[in-house]
Write a protein that holds these residues in place. Structure first.
Motif, PDB file in Angstrom:
ATOM      1  N   ILE A 154       0.992  -1.150   0.004  1.00 55.20           N
ATOM      2  CA  ILE A 154      -0.148  -0.143  -0.090  1.00 55.20           C
ATOM      3  C   ILE A 154       0.980   1.095   0.089  1.00 55.20           C
ATOM      4  O   ILE A 154       1.948   1.247   0.708  1.00 55.20           O
ATOM      5  CB  ILE A 154      -0.841   0.178   1.239  1.00 55.20           C
ATOM      6  CG1 ILE A 154      -1.975  -1.314   1.134  1.00 55.20           C
ATOM      7  CG2 ILE A 154      -1.799   1.442   1.307  1.00 55.20           C
ATOM      8  CD1 ILE A 154      -2.725  -1.206   2.477  1.00 55.20           C
ATOM      9  N   GLN A 155       0.570   2.370  -0.854  1.00 57.34           N
ATOM     10  CA  GLN A 155       1.140   3.546  -0.673  1.00 57.34           C
ATOM     11  C   GLN A 155       0.378   4.289   0.330  1.00 57.34           C
ATOM     12  O   GLN A 155      -0.640   4.738   0.457  1.00 57.34           O
ATOM     13  CB  GLN A 155       0.915   4.202  -2.011  1.00 57.34           C
ATOM     14  CG  GLN A 155       1.830   5.533  -2.083  1.00 57.34           C
ATOM     15  CD  GLN A 155       3.229   5.491  -1.849  1.00 57.34           C
ATOM     16  OE1 GLN A 155       3.962   5.191  -2.765  1.00 57.34           O
ATOM     17  NE2 GLN A 155       3.890   6.225  -0.707  1.00 57.34           N
ATOM     18  N   ASP A 156       1.522   4.967   1.275  1.00 57.47           N
ATOM     19  CA  ASP A 156       0.995   5.783   2.573  1.00 57.47           C
ATOM     20  C   ASP A 156       1.185   7.279   2.046  1.00 57.47           C
ATOM     21  O   ASP A 156       1.413   7.314   0.860  1.00 57.47           O
ATOM     22  CB  ASP A 156       1.571   5.209   3.745  1.00 57.47           C
ATOM     23  CG  ASP A 156       2.931   6.124   3.653  1.00 57.47           C
ATOM     24  OD1 ASP A 156       3.870   6.062   2.637  1.00 57.47           O
ATOM     25  OD2 ASP A 156       3.336   6.460   4.858  1.00 57.47           O
ATOM     26  N   ALA A 157       0.967   8.078   3.126  1.00 55.82           N
ATOM     27  CA  ALA A 157       0.985   9.457   2.753  1.00 55.82           C
ATOM     28  C   ALA A 157       2.267  10.076   3.413  1.00 55.82           C
ATOM     29  O   ALA A 157       2.445  11.362   3.057  1.00 55.82           O
ATOM     30  CB  ALA A 157      -0.119  10.159   3.033  1.00 55.82           C
ATOM     31  N   GLY A 158       3.075   9.395   3.860  1.00 58.84           N
ATOM     32  CA  GLY A 158       4.060   9.940   4.697  1.00 58.84           C
ATOM     33  C   GLY A 158       3.716  10.597   6.080  1.00 58.84           C
ATOM     34  O   GLY A 158       4.558  11.554   6.450  1.00 58.84           O
ATOM     35  N   VAL A 159       2.605  10.311   6.616  1.00 55.25           N
ATOM     36  CA  VAL A 159       2.172  11.336   7.767  1.00 55.25           C
ATOM     37  C   VAL A 159       1.957  10.244   9.002  1.00 55.25           C
ATOM     38  O   VAL A 159       1.040   9.177   8.536  1.00 55.25           O
ATOM     39  CB  VAL A 159       0.972  12.061   7.270  1.00 55.25           C
ATOM     40  CG1 VAL A 159       0.482  12.741   8.565  1.00 55.25           C
ATOM     41  CG2 VAL A 159       1.419  12.823   6.090  1.00 55.25           C
ATOM     42  N   ARG A 160       2.097  10.490  10.190  1.00 53.73           N
ATOM     43  CA  ARG A 160       1.835   9.520  11.207  1.00 53.73           C
ATOM     44  C   ARG A 160       0.326   9.181  11.428  1.00 53.73           C
ATOM     45  O   ARG A 160       0.127   8.133  11.674  1.00 53.73           O
ATOM     46  CB  ARG A 160       2.025  10.326  12.625  1.00 53.73           C
ATOM     47  CG  ARG A 160       1.879   9.277  13.770  1.00 53.73           C
ATOM     48  CD  ARG A 160       2.513  10.309  15.055  1.00 53.73           C
ATOM     49  NE  ARG A 160       1.224  11.091  15.275  1.00 53.73           N
ATOM     50  CZ  ARG A 160       1.350  12.429  15.711  1.00 53.73           C
ATOM     51  NH1 ARG A 160       2.864  12.771  16.125  1.00 53.73           N
ATOM     52  NH2 ARG A 160       0.828  13.131  16.030  1.00 53.73           N
TER      53      ARG A 160
END
Length: 424
Positions: A154-160
Motif C-alpha cells: 500500500i502507498q501511504d502519505a508519509g504522515v503519522r
C-alpha cells in the motif's frame, strides 16, 4: 637579444607551469564559490533510471520469496507495479504462489469509500476481501487460518496519522501471534525521506490514527517503519522487506517516475499531500480543509471566517514557502456541508523552505486569535497527539517558539530512526 636573454626550454616550461597553476587555481576558486549552486543543480538533475518499488523488484525475482506459500495480501488501489498492473492480479498469477485472501484498509480495496467498509468478495479473483476498517480493524483468527505469509503493498502519505500505517502495525502483530511470515513490498515516502516535522506523539496516546510515538512527518518508508515497529515494540514477527531500487531519500514523489494513484478519496495530488500534514490537524478544531470540494487539502474555510481578515493575518505572518489567497466555497460533505465557507486557498511557493507543520500551527494560532469562540484548539489533540503543543497554543505562545520546542524530541527520534533506514 643576447644569448643570455633567449628563453631556454626549461624557462618556457616553467612559465607554462606557472600559467597552468594560475588557471587551475582560478577555476578551482570559481568552483568552490559556486559549489552550493552546482550541488543543487546536480541534485535536481533528472535520472536515467526510475524507482522500482517492492512489487517491481519481486516481479524481477520471479516471486521466488513467496514460492510455495499460501498468501494473504493487504492492499488497495495503490498496489500496482510501475506499469500499473495490480499487485492482486500479479500475485494471483505468480508461479508457485497461492493467493488465498485479500485484506483492505480504510477506504476499501479500491480506495473509494469514505466510511466504514464491509467485507466482500473480489469480483475478478473470487477471493474473500476482509475489511480492516469495519467491524474489525485487526485480522481475526479465522481470517488468518491456513496462511503462510501476509504481504503488505500500500502507498501511504508519509504522515503519522494516515491509518495505513496502523493497519500495517496491527497486521504485523497478528502475523507474529500466528507465526506467519510478513512481507512489506516497499514504496517511497511521497514527501521524501529526509525531513521530519511536528511534535512527537505522547506515548499514552497511541490509537488507530497514531500507532507509534513518532513525529507527524517521520521521513521513513513503510518498510523502514516496519523494521522499527518490529524492533522497538518487540513484535517478534518474521519480517521481510522487499526493498526498492533507485530510490533516494531526497526524492519527493514527483522525482520517482512512478504513477501517482490517489491513496484516498480526498488526497488527490502530490500538491495536496505536501499541504496535508499541516491542514488535516485543523479540521477537528472546527475548520473545513476542503473535503467535499474540487480541491481538498488545498484550501481552508468556515462559515464564521471572513476571508479578507484571515488572509491578511496569514500573510502578515510570512509563513515560509506558502501563499494564502482569499477563497470561498460550499462543500458537499461535512463539516459544513451545504454551507458557504470563506477562507483561503493555500499554495506552496517554495518546497525547500516550506514546513507543513509550521504552517498548521500558524493557521491555528491565527484562528484562535481572530475567532476564539469558533475555533477550538483543544480538539486538535486528536491528530497533533502532543498535549504540550496544545497547551502552548492555548496559552498564545508564538508558533516559532512552539516549533522550536519540538527539537529535542525530534533529535531523539532521529537517532533511533537511523537504525532502521534502508536507503541513502
Amino acid at each position: 637579444m643576447t644569448r643570455s636573454e633567449i628563453p631556454t626550454r626549461s624557462m618556457i616550461l616553467a612559465r607554462r607551469a606557472t600559467r597552468f597553476s594560475f588557471f587551475s587555481f582560478f577555476f578551482l576558486s570559481v568552483l568552490i564559490c559556486v559549489h552550493p549552486w552546482f550541488q543543487k543543480a546536480v541534485r535536481a538533475a533528472p535520472r536515467d533510471t526510475h524507482v522500482l518499488t517492492g512489487i517491481d523488484v519481486l516481479e524481477s525475482q520471479n516471486f521466488a520469496p513467496l514460492a510455495g506459500k499460501r498468501v494473504g495480501l493487504i492492499t488497495n488501489q495503490t498496489g500496482i507495479d510501475r506499469n500499473r498492473r495490480s499487485t492482486i492480479d500479479l500475485l494471483a498469477h505468480a508461479p508457485g504462489v497461492k493467493l488465498v485472501a485479500l485484506f483492505s484498509p480504510e477506504h476499501g480495496i479500491r480506495g473509494a469509500v469514505d466510511e466504514r467498509v464491509v467485507s466482500t468478495t473480489d469480483a475478478v479473483t473470487r477471493l474473500p476481501i476482509y475489511s480492516l476498517y469495519g467491524d474489525d480493524v485487526r485480522p481475526t483468527d479465522a481470517m488468518l487460518e491456513g496462511l503462510d505469509a501476509l504481504v503488505f503493498d500500500i502507498q501511504d502519505a508519509g504522515v503519522r496519522f494516515y491509518t495505513y500505517i496502523t493497519t500495517m502495525g496491527y497486521t504485523m502483530e497478528a502475523a507474529a501471534k500466528h507465526h506467519i511470515a510478513y512481507y512489506v513490498l516497499d514504496r517511497p515516502d511521497p514527501l521524501g525521506g529526509e525531513r521530519i516535522e511536528g511534535p512527537t506523539l505522547d506515548r499514552e496516546r497511541t490509537n488507530f490514527v497514531a500507532y507509534f510515538p513518532m513525529p507527524v512527518r517521520m521521513g521513513m518508508t513503510l518498510g523502514e517503519m516496519a523494521q522499527m515497529f518490529n524492533a522497538e515494540n518487540n513484535l517478534g514477527v518474521d519480517l521481510h522487506v522487499i526493498a526498492m531500487q533507485n530510490w533516494r531519500r531526497r526524492d519527493g514523489f514527483a522525482d520517482t517516475g512512478l504513477p501517482w494513484v490517489n491513496p484516498s478519496p480526498n488526497l488527490r495530488s502530490f500538491r495536496a499531500d505536501i499541504l496535508y500534514p499541516g491542514l488535516e490537524i485543523l479540521q477537528a478544531g472546527g475548520l473545513s480543509v476542503g473535503r467535499g470540494t474540487d480541491r481538498p487539502f488545498e484550501r481552508v474555510g468556515a462559515p464564521w471566517i471572513r476571508s479578507d481578515a484571515f488572509v491578511k493575518e496569514m500573510n502578515r505572518r510570512s509563513v515560509p514557502g506558502v501563499r494564502f489567497i482569499a477563497d470561498r466555497f460550499t462543500p458537499d460533505s461535512s463539516p459544513y456541508a451545504g454551507q458557504m465557507c470563506e477562507g483561503a486557498g493555500v499554495t506552496v511557493t517554495d518546497r525547500a523552505s516550506f514546513e507543513s507543520m509550521r504552517m498548521g500551527i500558524e493557521i491555528a494560532a491565527a484562528l484562535a486569535k481572530l475567532y476564539p469562540s469558533d475555533f477550538d484548539v483543544s480538539k486538535m489533540i486528536a491528530l497533533v497527539g502532543n498535549a504540550e503543543t496544545i497547551r502552548k497554543l492555548k496559552a498564545g505562545e508564538a508558533p516559532a517558539t512552539i516549533v522550536a520546542s519540538w527539537s529535542a524530541d525530534l533529535e531523539v527520534f532521529r537517532n533511533m530512526r537511523a537504525k532502521y533506514l534502508l536507503y541513502q
